[in-house]
Design a protein around this motif. Structure first.
Motif, mmCIF file in Angstrom:
data_model
loop_
_atom_site.group_PDB
_atom_site.id
_atom_site.type_symbol
_atom_site.label_atom_id
_atom_site.label_comp_id
_atom_site.label_asym_id
_atom_site.label_seq_id
_atom_site.Cartn_x
_atom_site.Cartn_y
_atom_site.Cartn_z
ATOM 1 N N GLY A 81 0.797 -1.229 0.000
ATOM 2 C CA GLY A 81 0.000 0.000 0.000
ATOM 3 C C GLY A 81 0.822 1.268 0.000
ATOM 4 O O GLY A 81 0.335 2.333 -0.347
ATOM 5 N N GLY A 82 2.060 1.184 0.427
ATOM 6 C CA GLY A 82 2.959 2.329 0.396
ATOM 7 C C GLY A 82 2.525 3.489 1.272
ATOM 8 O O GLY A 82 1.768 3.335 2.230
ATOM 9 N N PHE A 83 3.019 4.640 0.907
ATOM 10 C CA PHE A 83 2.722 5.853 1.673
ATOM 11 C C PHE A 83 1.255 6.259 1.537
ATOM 12 O O PHE A 83 0.687 6.853 2.445
ATOM 13 N N THR A 84 0.639 5.908 0.403
ATOM 14 C CA THR A 84 -0.779 6.222 0.215
ATOM 15 C C THR A 84 -1.611 5.533 1.285
ATOM 16 O O THR A 84 -2.498 6.143 1.886
ATOM 17 N N GLU A 85 -1.321 4.285 1.550
ATOM 18 C CA GLU A 85 -2.043 3.519 2.574
ATOM 19 C C GLU A 85 -1.783 4.090 3.961
ATOM 20 O O GLU A 85 -2.707 4.230 4.763
ATOM 21 N N ILE A 86 -0.542 4.428 4.234
ATOM 22 C CA ILE A 86 -0.189 4.988 5.551
ATOM 23 C C ILE A 86 -0.932 6.290 5.783
ATOM 24 O O ILE A 86 -1.541 6.497 6.837
ATOM 25 N N GLU A 87 -0.911 7.178 4.799
ATOM 26 C CA GLU A 87 -1.585 8.471 4.953
ATOM 27 C C GLU A 87 -3.100 8.313 4.994
ATOM 28 O O GLU A 87 -3.791 9.053 5.689
ATOM 29 N N SER A 88 -3.624 7.317 4.274
ATOM 30 C CA SER A 88 -5.062 7.048 4.317
ATOM 31 C C SER A 88 -5.465 6.572 5.709
ATOM 32 O O SER A 88 -6.496 6.991 6.245
ATOM 33 N N ASP A 89 -4.646 5.681 6.297
ATOM 34 C CA ASP A 89 -4.915 5.203 7.662
ATOM 35 C C ASP A 89 -4.865 6.354 8.660
ATOM 36 O O ASP A 89 -5.716 6.451 9.545
ATOM 37 N N GLU A 90 -3.861 7.218 8.520
ATOM 38 C CA GLU A 90 -3.741 8.363 9.424
ATOM 39 C C GLU A 90 -4.941 9.295 9.268
ATOM 40 O O GLU A 90 -5.469 9.803 10.255
ATOM 41 N N LYS A 93 -7.939 7.714 10.924
ATOM 42 C CA LYS A 93 -7.806 7.827 12.383
ATOM 43 C C LYS A 93 -8.189 9.229 12.844
ATOM 44 O O LYS A 93 -8.895 9.401 13.839
ATOM 45 N N LYS A 94 -7.716 10.238 12.123
ATOM 46 C CA LYS A 94 -8.053 11.622 12.472
ATOM 47 C C LYS A 94 -9.555 11.848 12.361
ATOM 48 O O LYS A 94 -10.143 12.523 13.204
ATOM 49 N N ASN A 95 -10.173 11.278 11.310
ATOM 50 C CA ASN A 95 -11.621 11.425 11.155
ATOM 51 C C ASN A 95 -12.375 10.756 12.296
ATOM 52 O O ASN A 95 -13.362 11.297 12.794
ATOM 53 N N ARG A 96 -11.914 9.560 12.710
ATOM 54 C CA ARG A 96 -12.559 8.874 13.837
ATOM 55 C C ARG A 96 -12.411 9.680 15.120
ATOM 56 O O ARG A 96 -13.345 9.787 15.914
ATOM 57 N N ILE A 97 -11.251 10.272 15.316
ATOM 58 C CA ILE A 97 -11.032 11.093 16.511
ATOM 59 C C ILE A 97 -11.946 12.309 16.476
ATOM 60 O O ILE A 97 -12.550 12.671 17.496
ATOM 61 N N LYS A 98 -12.072 12.940 15.314
ATOM 62 C CA LYS A 98 -12.972 14.095 15.182
ATOM 63 C C LYS A 98 -14.412 13.687 15.472
ATOM 64 O O LYS A 98 -15.139 14.412 16.152
#
Length: 151
Positions: A81-90, A93-98
């Motif tokens: 998944g590369g960096f796209t997957e990492i940034e998508s996960d982050e 996570k930010k959306n869930r926290i919001k």
């Protein structure tokens, strides 16, 4: 518009496909891969690749130029998944926290509203409790008098 993670993955794919055993300079990336992205931004992205994942690519930074070459982990990293997957996960996570913060805020507002209602109704409730207590005492006294008169 491409996200930074997608551009980083594009750089890694370009290196694997076109220069699998060589070092590639940031100016080469600028000329051949992404001419519309400013040169300084390419160097910044390479710096981020180096900071975020040391084993994904070998990166050498000089004053004028930045060089990148693939490692044995580059292909596996991109497949996963590369960096796209990492940034998508982050991002998720930010959306869930919001969402959680929004829910907590709504819950706090409702709790505050309920507390205000309870405080507003408290004087009436207090009087009902007092009246009920006096009625209970009066009934108890009547029962005691009744019991005493029967005895």
């Amino acid at each position: 518009m491409m996200l930074p993670g997608q551009v980083k993955d594009m750089i890694l794919n370009f290196i694997i496909e076109n220069y699998p055993k060589e070092r590639v300079s940031s100016s080469t990336l600028h000329k051949e891969l992404i001419p519309d992205v400013p040169f300084d931004q390419i160097r910044f992205l390479l710096q981020e690749i180096k900071n975020n994942s040391h084993s994904v690519a070998d990166i050498i930074i000089n004053e004028r130029e930045t060089y990148i070459s693939s490692t044995g982990m580059t292909g596996a990293f991109l497949i996963s998944g590369g960096f796209t997957e990492i940034e998508s996960d982050e991002s998720s996570k930010k959306n869930r926290i919001k969402e959680k913060e929004t829910i907590d805020l709504e819950k706090s507002k409702i709790d505050l509203e309920l507390s205000k209602r309870m405080l507003k109704e408290y004087p009436r409730t207090k009087w009902f409790a007092r009246i009920g207590f006096f009625i209970g005492v009066a009934l108890a006294i009547l029962q005691i008098i009744k019991w005493l008169t029967q005895s």
